[in-house]
Write an enzyme that holds these catalytic residues in place. Structure first.
Site, PDB file in Angstrom:
ATOM      1  N   ASP A  46      58.940  59.335  84.870  1.00 15.68           N
ATOM      2  CA  ASP A  46      60.337  59.242  85.288  1.00 15.68           C
ATOM      3  C   ASP A  46      60.532  58.077  86.255  1.00 15.68           C
ATOM      4  O   ASP A  46      61.503  57.320  86.155  1.00 15.68           O
ATOM      5  CB  ASP A  46      60.760  60.560  85.941  1.00 15.68           C
ATOM      6  CG  ASP A  46      62.169  60.511  86.494  1.00 15.68           C
ATOM      7  OD1 ASP A  46      63.126  60.462  85.703  1.00 15.68           O
ATOM      8  OD2 ASP A  46      62.320  60.513  87.731  1.00 15.68           O
ATOM      9  N   GLU A  93      58.983  60.864  78.926  1.00 14.41           N
ATOM     10  CA  GLU A  93      58.586  60.431  80.266  1.00 14.41           C
ATOM     11  C   GLU A  93      57.090  60.611  80.485  1.00 14.41           C
ATOM     12  O   GLU A  93      56.437  59.768  81.122  1.00 14.41           O
ATOM     13  CB  GLU A  93      59.378  61.211  81.310  1.00 14.41           C
ATOM     14  CG  GLU A  93      60.854  60.855  81.329  1.00 14.41           C
ATOM     15  CD  GLU A  93      61.650  61.656  82.334  1.00 14.41           C
ATOM     16  OE1 GLU A  93      62.721  61.169  82.750  1.00 14.41           O
ATOM     17  OE2 GLU A  93      61.217  62.773  82.698  1.00 14.41           O
TER      18      GLU A  93
END
Length: 262
Positions: A55, A127
């Protein structure tokens, strides 16, 4: 040894080829392991830590790209574009584009409830793969992967706009088509610590699409993007050809069947 029933049947060769990054099979497997699978297999490792790392890498790569390539945009516009590209809805769309769902290791409960197509699971896995790439191949490789993954969105301005604000995009499209204002019906399920929201978007009396998310807002956005996609596809489809009308008989009878000329 055969794979457990809850594992995807596909091997990962196609995925590895598409990603085109140097990640060890063990770390890639970890990136593809959802917590539900880990729980059902004795608490083995899952992809949540990799997701946390990915992320951050994703956000940085997108921020730098947008800053460099859009010198005329102010902070507000840059922030909106970044939010659209790193949103759960956008990442899930990227995951579907590469067929990621079939490679994810899921627990049986998630498997039975359609986990391979849930926005949150797909986005989290994207992610995690970015995080795994950073660890094994470094910053440049991870940034390059991010750019390749988001390229389809950047190359489709209409889609980019819809992913940025799907509810507004759907409202504008449905209004232009004379179908009125969308309305949303949202329900939730699951325990408080892992609640899932389910949204239905309606136009008039018709249920157009559904969406699932970790919040009411995310579920509505997912449903709106799906509805926008369907309405856009319907508008682009060629109209169905009308059945050919029977030819009118020639007044002279020259073209009439022989039986009628006698």
């Amino acid at each position: 040894m055969s794979q457990p029933a809850s594992e995807p049947v596909s091997d990962r060769a196609d995925l590895v080829s598409y990603l085109d990054v140097d990640v060890t099979p063990e770390l890639l497997e970890l990136a593809l392991t959802h917590r539900s699978f880990a729980y059902e297999h004795g608490g083995i490792g899952n992809n949540e830590r990799l997701e946390f790392l990915g992320d951050s890498i994703l956000g940085q790569a997108v921020t730098v790209m947008l800053f460099r390539e859009n010198p005329d945009l102010d902070e507000g516009d840059l922030a909106k574009r970044r939010a659209s590209l790193v949103s759960t809805v956008a990442l899930a769309e990227i995951a579907r584009h590469i067929g990621l769902g079939r490679y994810i290791r899921l627990g049986r409960g998630e498997e039975l409830t359609g986990g391979r197509d849930k926005h949150s699971i797909l986005a989290d896995t994207v992610e995690a793969i970015i995080g795994a790439t950073f660890l094994d191949a470094g910053q440049a490789a991870a940034t390059g992967l991010v750019m390749r993954l988001i390229e389809p969105l950047l190359n489709d301005p209409d889609r980019f706009g819809a992913a940025m604000d799907p509810k507004t995009s759907l409202q504008e499209l449905s209004s232009a088509q004379g179908r009125g204002m969308p309305t949303y019906v949202v329900s939730d399920s699951g325990p408080d610590h892992d609640k899932r929201f389910h949204a239905i978007v309606r136009l008039g009396r018709d249920d157009i699409a559904t969406g699932i998310g970790s919040s009411k807002k995310m579920a509505e956005m997912a449903a709106a993007l799906e509805a926008w996609t369907r309405l856009t596809a319907e508008a682009a489809a060629p109209p169905a050809a009308a059945p050919d009308a029977p030819a009118a008989p020639d007044a002279s009878g020259a073209d009439a069947p022989a039986a009628e000329q006698r």
